[in-house]
Design a protein around this motif. Structure first.
Motif, PDB file in Angstrom:
ATOM      1  N   ALA A  20       0.799  -1.230   0.000  1.00  0.00           N
ATOM      2  CA  ALA A  20       0.000   0.000   0.000  1.00  0.00           C
ATOM      3  C   ALA A  20       0.828   1.274   0.000  1.00  0.00           C
ATOM      4  N   VAL A  21       2.046   1.236   0.561  1.00  0.00           N
ATOM      5  CA  VAL A  21       2.776   2.485   0.768  1.00  0.00           C
ATOM      6  C   VAL A  21       3.130   3.175  -0.542  1.00  0.00           C
ATOM      7  N   GLY A  22       3.444   2.404  -1.595  1.00  0.00           N
ATOM      8  CA  GLY A  22       3.747   3.007  -2.886  1.00  0.00           C
ATOM      9  C   GLY A  22       2.558   3.763  -3.461  1.00  0.00           C
ATOM     10  N   PRO A  23       1.406   3.075  -3.642  1.00  0.00           N
ATOM     11  CA  PRO A  23       0.225   3.782  -4.141  1.00  0.00           C
ATOM     12  C   PRO A  23      -0.240   4.918  -3.225  1.00  0.00           C
ATOM     13  N   MET A  24      -0.149   4.706  -1.905  1.00  0.00           N
ATOM     14  CA  MET A  24      -0.562   5.763  -0.977  1.00  0.00           C
ATOM     15  C   MET A  24       0.297   7.010  -1.133  1.00  0.00           C
ATOM     16  N   SER A  25       1.615   6.820  -1.178  1.00  0.00           N
ATOM     17  CA  SER A  25       2.503   7.976  -1.276  1.00  0.00           C
ATOM     18  C   SER A  25       2.390   8.642  -2.640  1.00  0.00           C
ATOM     19  N   LYS A  26       2.080   7.848  -3.677  1.00  0.00           N
ATOM     20  CA  LYS A  26       1.914   8.426  -5.007  1.00  0.00           C
ATOM     21  C   LYS A  26       0.644   9.271  -5.080  1.00  0.00           C
ATOM     22  N   LYS A  27      -0.426   8.794  -4.431  1.00  0.00           N
ATOM     23  CA  LYS A  27      -1.708   9.495  -4.468  1.00  0.00           C
ATOM     24  C   LYS A  27      -1.775  10.619  -3.435  1.00  0.00           C
ATOM     25  N   LEU A  28      -1.335  10.322  -2.207  1.00  0.00           N
ATOM     26  CA  LEU A  28      -1.473  11.281  -1.114  1.00  0.00           C
ATOM     27  C   LEU A  28      -0.235  12.138  -0.906  1.00  0.00           C
ATOM     28  N   GLY A  29       0.925  11.630  -1.362  1.00  0.00           N
ATOM     29  CA  GLY A  29       2.181  12.272  -1.031  1.00  0.00           C
ATOM     30  C   GLY A  29       2.781  11.648   0.222  1.00  0.00           C
ATOM     31  N   VAL A  30       4.047  11.917   0.451  1.00  0.00           N
ATOM     32  CA  VAL A  30       4.761  11.311   1.581  1.00  0.00           C
ATOM     33  C   VAL A  30       4.158  11.738   2.915  1.00  0.00           C
ATOM     34  N   THR A  31       3.947  13.033   3.105  1.00  0.00           N
ATOM     35  CA  THR A  31       3.514  13.550   4.404  1.00  0.00           C
ATOM     36  C   THR A  31       2.114  13.090   4.765  1.00  0.00           C
ATOM     37  N   LYS A  32       1.177  13.158   3.827  1.00  0.00           N
ATOM     38  CA  LYS A  32      -0.191  12.740   4.118  1.00  0.00           C
ATOM     39  C   LYS A  32      -0.267  11.237   4.371  1.00  0.00           C
ATOM     40  N   THR A  33       0.564  10.469   3.686  1.00  0.00           N
ATOM     41  CA  THR A  33       0.611   9.025   3.937  1.00  0.00           C
ATOM     42  C   THR A  33       1.011   8.746   5.381  1.00  0.00           C
ATOM     43  N   LEU A  34       2.000   9.484   5.885  1.00  0.00           N
ATOM     44  CA  LEU A  34       2.429   9.309   7.271  1.00  0.00           C
ATOM     45  C   LEU A  34       1.337   9.738   8.249  1.00  0.00           C
ATOM     46  N   ARG A  35       0.632  10.815   7.938  1.00  0.00           N
ATOM     47  CA  ARG A  35      -0.454  11.253   8.822  1.00  0.00           C
ATOM     48  C   ARG A  35      -1.510  10.165   8.957  1.00  0.00           C
ATOM     49  N   VAL A  36      -1.906   9.578   7.839  1.00  0.00           N
ATOM     50  CA  VAL A  36      -2.916   8.508   7.869  1.00  0.00           C
ATOM     51  C   VAL A  36      -2.402   7.312   8.673  1.00  0.00           C
ATOM     52  N   SER A  37      -1.160   6.934   8.450  1.00  0.00           N
ATOM     53  CA  SER A  37      -0.624   5.747   9.141  1.00  0.00           C
ATOM     54  C   SER A  37      -0.516   5.986  10.644  1.00  0.00           C
ATOM     55  N   PHE A  38      -0.082   7.174  11.063  1.00  0.00           N
ATOM     56  CA  PHE A  38       0.018   7.461  12.493  1.00  0.00           C
ATOM     57  C   PHE A  38      -1.360   7.430  13.158  1.00  0.00           C
ATOM     58  N   LEU A  39      -2.364   7.922  12.452  1.00  0.00           N
ATOM     59  CA  LEU A  39      -3.726   7.910  13.001  1.00  0.00           C
ATOM     60  C   LEU A  39      -4.232   6.480  13.148  1.00  0.00           C
ATOM     61  N   ILE A  40      -3.963   5.645  12.156  1.00  0.00           N
ATOM     62  CA  ILE A  40      -4.347   4.221  12.236  1.00  0.00           C
ATOM     63  C   ILE A  40      -3.662   3.558  13.428  1.00  0.00           C
ATOM     64  N   GLY A  41      -2.367   3.824  13.598  1.00  0.00           N
ATOM     65  CA  GLY A  41      -1.629   3.236  14.713  1.00  0.00           C
ATOM     66  C   GLY A  41      -2.162   3.668  16.060  1.00  0.00           C
ATOM     67  N   ALA A  42      -2.512   4.956  16.183  1.00  0.00           N
ATOM     68  CA  ALA A  42      -3.026   5.464  17.456  1.00  0.00           C
ATOM     69  C   ALA A  42      -4.363   4.821  17.800  1.00  0.00           C
ATOM     70  N   ILE A  43      -5.263   4.712  16.826  1.00  0.00           N
ATOM     71  CA  ILE A  43      -6.580   4.122  17.083  1.00  0.00           C
ATOM     72  C   ILE A  43      -6.453   2.645  17.442  1.00  0.00           C
ATOM     73  N   GLY A  44      -5.654   1.901  16.679  1.00  0.00           N
ATOM     74  CA  GLY A  44      -5.477   0.476  16.964  1.00  0.00           C
ATOM     75  C   GLY A  44      -4.883   0.217  18.332  1.00  0.00           C
ATOM     76  N   THR A  45      -3.916   1.030  18.732  1.00  0.00           N
ATOM     77  CA  THR A  45      -3.282   0.865  20.046  1.00  0.00           C
ATOM     78  C   THR A  45      -4.248   1.240  21.167  1.00  0.00           C
TER      79      THR A  45
END
Length: 463
Positions: free
Chosen positions: A302-327
């Protein structure tokens, strides 16, 4: 037969890397993550196999990491002040291959007949040699190669993905295989020594292959030597640090890497304690690791398509939010194996973009150095940032020992107190949740990516 031209990326920058280049380059991260993964297992080995007090180990590991962090800065200074015309980065990968294999084996040959003070001294020396000397002498030049190997952001991103994937494979090998293999070999110190010898030889081979394919510049098909501007007048160390701390993006990445490495340091050793004392069987760490491969693979896909569509920074924002909710959801039922293992998959998935793209963000900040100050200071920037990384991972590993030490943990005991259970929850759930929240907050403030094309055009005009 000539090779097909590689073309340009979406910004018009010439590409220089092929699949074989990506693979060989990624083996450097494979080796580094084996080293850091084994270091992450040392707290468990020292407490439960050698019988040393957890608090003493935690303090020793933090001292090692502080020494380690300062040697990063020294190494960056050495690399940036390499005489013009000589290779700065590549030779260090070869020089450290054999020493790395030897010292890894020595980690587990703790003399049993010595008193605890002498044993702690032995641990300190071997850990400093591995982390502060060998790991640093590989890591700083290797991190710098990502910046100078190609000028294409797309290829830098691909290098980051390949490196993260390769590093995660080696990390998963450690997480899944170490406990079952050493238990199968007898579960004693001798078993851990044999395991260390296997990994030491594997590291030496991987570093040698990485060295053979590594390059010092972005010269390739269609790229002219005059387009490369890595050679620059060495900057005095104090002046370089002043410039770096004047770069707000570099400071933000320093803090994010610091938090990320606290998380890595915790995750590297916390799973075994959780499985042993919360679930009742330390062999379950292998099952958790195997299940963790599912979100890992999904993350890399997913990281390739995500970073291509969202960009590097927005991809990290989404992933950090997913990690926080899951934890956070783990707080509702921390003792259920299936429930926690499932939710841990979200945290695992969230870590993948961070592993892949934080190096790319560091490269952006180095480009910004050149835009703002007229110099990149590649190795010094990487070493100073690595200073925070090393201290962060040291604190992460030490947090486990300190929590256990405060709870009067005895690694040779057959049962543990409620205080120890709370200590395990603290370093396994509470602290990782706080770290995800901090990472998300800083990712929301990072706006360099959208400015980068304009900045690179300005740099090109100057050059």
């Amino acid at each position: 037969m000539s090779k097909k031209p590689l073309g340009v990326d979406k910004y018009g920058v010439r590409k220089v890397m092929r699949t074989g280049d990506y693979f060989a380059d990624s083996l450097g991260q494979f080796s580094l993550n084996i080293i850091s993964g084994l270091v992450g297992q040392l707290t468990y080995f020292y407490t439960d196999k050698v019988g040393i007090a957890a608090g003493a180990i935690a303090t020793m590991l933090l001292i090692c990491k502080i020494i380690d962090a300062f040697t990063d800065i020294i190494m960056g200074h050495i690399v940036d002040h390499t005489a013009p015309g000589k290779e700065k980065y590549r030779p260090w990968i070869l020089r450290m291959a054999i020493p790395a294999a030897i010292v890894i084996i020595s980690l587990f040959t703790v003399p049993k007949g010595w008193g605890e003070t002498m044993q702690i001294g032995y641990l300190l020396i071997t850990n400093v040699l591995l982390s502060a000397v060998i790991f640093t002498a590989i890591c700083i030049p290797y991190s710098s190669i990502l910046v100078v190997r190609t000028n294409s952001q797309e290829e830098r991103g691909n290098m980051g993905i390949w490196r993260a994937a390769s590093g995660y494979v080696s990390g998963m090998i450690i997480a899944v295989a170490v406990i079952p293999i050493t238990n199968a070999l007898g579960g004693n110190q001798s078993a851990w020594i044999k395991m260390g010898a296997i990994f030491g030889l594997l590291i030496a081979l991987a570093l040698f292959i990485c060295y053979l394919k590594a390059k010092e510049t972005a010269i390739g098909e269609g790229v002219q030597a005059e387009d490369i501007h890595d050679d620059e007048t060495p900057v005095p160390f104090g002046e370089a640090l002043k410039s770096l701390f004047g770069n707000k993006y570099w400071v933000m990445i320093l803090i994010m890497n610091f938090c990320a490495n606290i998380s890595y340091g915790i995750s590297g050793a916390s799973g075994t304690y959780y499985c042993k004392w919360i679930y009742g069987d330390d062999n379950l760490v292998a099952i958790q690791g195997a299940i963790g491969m599912i979100p890992t693979i999904l993350g890399f896909v997913a990281v390739g398509p995500m970073s291509k569509k969202l960009g590097v920074t927005k991809t990290l924002r989404v992933s950090f939010l997913i990690g926080a909710i899951g934890t956070a959801l783990r707080l509702f039922n921390p003792t259920h194996f299936v429930y926690n293992t499932t939710l841990s998959c979200f945290g695992t998935f969230a870590n993948i973009p961070m592993m892949c793209l934080m190096g790319v963000m560091s490269a952006m900040a180095i480009d910004y150095n050149e835009y703002k100050y007229g110099r990149r200071m590649v190795a010094t920037a990487q070493s100073a940032c690595s200073f925070g990384n090393k201290v962060g991972s040291g604190i992460g590993a030490s947090i486990i020992g300190w929590c256990l030490g405060l709870a009067a943990y005895d690694g040779l005991a057959t049962t543990v107190s409620p205080a120890v259970i709370q200590a395990i929850y603290t370093f396994s759930i509470y602290i990782p949740l706080i770290l995800f929240i901090i990472l998300y907050a800083f990712a929301m403030r990072f706006d360099l990516e959208k400015r980068l094309p304009e900045i690179q055009k300005e740099i090109a005009k100057r050059n």
